[in-house]
Design an enzyme around this catalytic site. Structure first.
Site, mmCIF file in Angstrom:
data_model
loop_
_atom_site.group_PDB
_atom_site.id
_atom_site.type_symbol
_atom_site.label_atom_id
_atom_site.label_comp_id
_atom_site.label_asym_id
_atom_site.label_seq_id
_atom_site.Cartn_x
_atom_site.Cartn_y
_atom_site.Cartn_z
ATOM 1 N N GLN A 187 0.852 -1.182 0.000
ATOM 2 C CA GLN A 187 0.000 0.000 0.000
ATOM 3 C C GLN A 187 0.894 1.241 0.000
ATOM 4 O O GLN A 187 1.986 1.217 0.573
ATOM 5 C CB GLN A 187 -0.892 0.014 1.243
ATOM 6 C CG GLN A 187 -1.849 1.206 1.311
ATOM 7 C CD GLN A 187 -2.431 1.410 2.696
ATOM 8 O OE1 GLN A 187 -2.283 2.474 3.298
ATOM 9 N NE2 GLN A 187 -3.084 0.398 3.217
ATOM 10 N N HIS A 189 1.215 5.695 0.395
ATOM 11 C CA HIS A 189 0.706 7.025 0.720
ATOM 12 C C HIS A 189 0.841 7.925 -0.495
ATOM 13 O O HIS A 189 1.905 7.980 -1.122
ATOM 14 C CB HIS A 189 1.512 7.649 1.860
ATOM 15 C CG HIS A 189 1.260 7.039 3.199
ATOM 16 N ND1 HIS A 189 2.132 7.179 4.259
ATOM 17 C CD2 HIS A 189 0.216 6.303 3.667
ATOM 18 C CE1 HIS A 189 1.649 6.554 5.316
ATOM 19 N NE2 HIS A 189 0.492 6.013 4.975
ATOM 20 N N GLU A 230 -3.480 5.532 -0.430
ATOM 21 C CA GLU A 230 -4.159 6.238 0.657
ATOM 22 C C GLU A 230 -3.715 7.697 0.684
ATOM 23 O O GLU A 230 -2.531 8.000 0.576
ATOM 24 C CB GLU A 230 -3.801 5.576 1.996
ATOM 25 C CG GLU A 230 -4.315 6.299 3.219
ATOM 26 C CD GLU A 230 -3.766 5.717 4.516
ATOM 27 O OE1 GLU A 230 -4.364 5.986 5.569
ATOM 28 O OE2 GLU A 230 -2.739 5.006 4.469
ATOM 29 N N GLU A 244 -9.305 2.550 6.733
ATOM 30 C CA GLU A 244 -8.513 1.789 7.689
ATOM 31 C C GLU A 244 -8.123 2.614 8.922
ATOM 32 O O GLU A 244 -7.397 2.132 9.783
ATOM 33 C CB GLU A 244 -7.231 1.240 7.038
ATOM 34 C CG GLU A 244 -6.215 2.296 6.670
ATOM 35 C CD GLU A 244 -4.908 1.725 6.128
ATOM 36 O OE1 GLU A 244 -4.749 0.501 6.088
ATOM 37 O OE2 GLU A 244 -4.050 2.534 5.729
ATOM 38 N N GLN A 288 -4.647 -2.570 10.514
ATOM 39 C CA GLN A 288 -3.400 -1.870 10.237
ATOM 40 C C GLN A 288 -2.680 -1.723 11.568
ATOM 41 O O GLN A 288 -3.158 -1.012 12.450
ATOM 42 C CB GLN A 288 -3.686 -0.490 9.635
ATOM 43 C CG GLN A 288 -2.437 0.347 9.437
ATOM 44 C CD GLN A 288 -2.742 1.768 9.003
ATOM 45 O OE1 GLN A 288 -2.065 2.290 8.118
ATOM 46 N NE2 GLN A 288 -3.723 2.412 9.604
ATOM 47 N N ASP A 297 4.910 2.556 7.830
ATOM 48 C CA ASP A 297 4.325 3.713 7.167
ATOM 49 C C ASP A 297 4.658 5.026 7.859
ATOM 50 O O ASP A 297 4.170 6.073 7.457
ATOM 51 C CB ASP A 297 2.818 3.552 7.034
ATOM 52 C CG ASP A 297 2.082 3.744 8.338
ATOM 53 O OD1 ASP A 297 2.701 3.593 9.401
ATOM 54 O OD2 ASP A 297 0.882 4.063 8.291
ATOM 55 N N SER A 355 2.002 -0.363 5.207
ATOM 56 C CA SER A 355 0.657 0.206 5.204
ATOM 57 C C SER A 355 0.751 1.661 4.782
ATOM 58 O O SER A 355 -0.146 2.463 5.055
ATOM 59 C CB SER A 355 -0.008 0.059 6.576
ATOM 60 O OG SER A 355 0.818 0.529 7.611
#
Length: 555
Positions: free
Chosen positions: A143, A145, A172, A223, A298, A337, A364
């Site tokens: 995943q 950002h 995200e 999430e 998460q 993350d 994440s």
């Protein structure tokens, strides 16, 4: 002044010595995995209900104990699981002759203290071995950002497209200015589908707005619904496990994938750790999530990573909480993350704990933007590390879900995303994205290469956009009207996915043909050498071919 030894002078200037470290401080919970205040594991079942758990009678339960006892622990298997020696269970986790299904069957009978007792018997290599076997989905993923400090839409779309094209399955965003959220969500929706059809996108903001955007079809998952390991932290947040479960059902009933968020250290940071170890409190969060029926979590400390990162065995505890999540048969987005150190060596060492065994989402939030633009406080790795990550995959023959790309292709996909969003803005009566913005976003490293927008004009338009009841179908129409038929079809297929609900299965992602890839049809089948996910065949040939590799034919 005493004369210094020159090696110590040099060491004192090393980046790692800018980090914060503290000796264990048990009274305030600054202990990673093994506090003397952690309870001993026990359970008593009376009339089919948990009457005692970890040395506490039901009449003394707090609300988290009550939730776990009534909604998480399976009383049909609890006595069997709790009777097993913790060391035996720890060995089962790494034993290739004990199938994943048997461990998952027993795990729902364990109490929080039992989980801690099992996990603290395992070193990081053993925890990684457990992760390799226990993650729900066979194929690891990642995943990213996608944010920027100016909430610049064309740049968000271009970065979303590049991130999706490079291999991230989820992207995200969040905001610098809260009212920008719908515009940021729209930017990721369009850009993500340009980069690779089927990429899931979310915008992490206040929960009512986040749910509204999801119901409008602007986002696909959530999430950032946080749960905590002590009652007082819940009370301070005006929340309970019941309110979080209700919110989870609201997302799921509208076809939105969602995970909870938790992480070692949050209770310490809030001042209510009760002298318990961070891992014990985090296990309670994991079990709240399981009891709520949420498909994943998460965790991996996330936004409080500096707290466990400051104490002995803290990075090991982060890995242990990830393992606890998959031990409960839930998807894990396993942290990495938020950066927690000035040392690139230490950052990478922390990341390897999840990269090597593979998790559902190794990061994440890999920063698909330069960290100066990361509104989630910066990731362990960002866009400037892409080539390093590709080399690590190639060196170790381990899959992080990234792929080598050509510069011309990235320029093309970034430009297309910015132009597609420009068309959508034009059709939906949002402030124009100029050709100059499109060009800048196509070639930008980050917002340092972008001009400023008229914020007041943007915010007025966003409010009107939401008041008009604009939905994902309006985005589909706008894209099709302006000739972006392939992107329109992808956005429409994402809306169809919410209707079918197939991506609400554990560990679900879409492939580029909108097939769901989840634990139900891609179940992890690792049982030792020669089994489970292997980086081989066409995928391995692709990852070998990094840009820097010399072709013998060219020599």
């Amino acid at each position: 002044m005493a004369k210094r030894q020159k090696r110590f002078e040099v060491l004192a200037e090393r980046a790692v010595n800018e980090d914060g470290f503290i000796k264990e401080w048990i009274d305030v919970g600054l202990v990673a995995m093994d506090s003397p205040n952690d309870p001993s594991a026990s359970i008593k079942i009376e009339n089919g209900k948990v009457a005692e758990m970890d040395g506490k009678r039901r009449e003394d339960f707090d609300m988290i104990d009550t939730w776990i006892a009534d909604h998480t622990i399976d009383t049909a298997v609890a006595e069997e699981a709790m009777a097993l020696d913790s060391l035996k269970i720890a060995r089962m986790l790494v034993d290739i002759n004990v199938p994943r299904a048997e461990i998952v069957r027993l795990s729902v009978g364990m109490t929080p203290a039992k989980y801690v007792d099992v996990l603290k018997k395992m070193n990081v290599v053993e925890l990684m071995m457990a992760m390799q076997k226990l993650r729900p989905r066979r194929t690891p993923s990642n995943q990213a950002h996608v944010t920027n400090v100016k909430d610049t839409p064309a740049l968000l779309a271009a970065d979303a497209a590049e991130g999706a094209y490079r291999g991230f399955s989820e992207i995200e965003t969040t905001v610098g200015v809260v009212r920008y959220a719908p515009m940021n969500a729209l930017s990721l929706l369009v850009g993500g589908q340009v980069g690779r059809p089927g990429v899931l996108a979310q915008c992490a903001v206040e929960e009512a707005l986040e749910l509204t955007m999801g119901m409008r079809g602007l986002t696909h998952y959530a999430e950032t619904v946080s749960v905590y390991g002590t009652e007082q932290v819940f009370v301070d947040g005006d929340d309970t496990p019941w309110s979080k479960a209700f919110l989870a059902s609201a997302y799921a009933s509208r076809g939105l994938k969602m995970r909870f968020t938790s992480g070692t250290g949050s209770e310490v940071q809030m001042g209510y750790a009760e002298g318990k170890s961070m891992l014990y409190l985090e296990i309670r969060c994991v079990m709240i999530t399981k009891g709520a029926g949420v498909q994943g979590l998460q965790n991996g400390s996330i936004s409080v990573v500096g707290v466990p990162g400051a104490v002995p065995s803290g990075v090991r505890a982060m890995l242990a909480e990830n393992v606890a999540t998959v031990l409960n048969d839930m998807e894990v987005a396993s942290g990495n993350d938020q950066t927690f150190t000035h040392s690139p060596i230490r950052n990478t060492a922390r990341m390897l704990m999840q990269f090597l065994p593979g998790t559902d989402f190794i990061f994440s939030g890999y920063s698909a933007v330069p960290n100066y633009d990361n509104m989630f406080a910066g990731s362990t790795h960002d866009v400037d590390d892409y080539d390093d990550m590709l080399v690590l995959q190639r060196d170790l023959q381990v899959d992080m879900s990234l792929r080598p790309v050509r510069e011309d292709d990235v320029i093309a996909v970034r430009n297309k995303a910015a132009r597609a969003l420009q068309a959508v803005f034009n059709e939906l009566r949002l402030p124009p994205i100029t050709d100059e913005e499109v060009d800048a976003a196509t070639y930008a490293h980050g917002t340092k290469d972008m001009g400023d927008r008229n914020i007041a004009e943007d915010l007025r338009a966003i409010d009107e956009f939401m008041q008009r009841g604009t939905t994902g179908l309006d985005v589909v129409r706008a894209l099709a009207k302006h000739g972006f038929n392939d992107v329109a079809e992808s956005v429409l297929n994402m809306l169809k996915g919410k209707v079918s609900g197939d991506y609400l299965h554990t560990s679900a992602i879409f492939d580029e043909n909108f097939n769901v890839v989840a634990a139900i049809n891609d179940l992890n089948d690792y049982e030792g050498p020669g089994t489970g996910y292997r980086l081989e065949g066409e995928r391995w040939e692709l990852l070998k071919d990094i840009r820097a590799a010399i072709d013998p034919e060219d020599v």
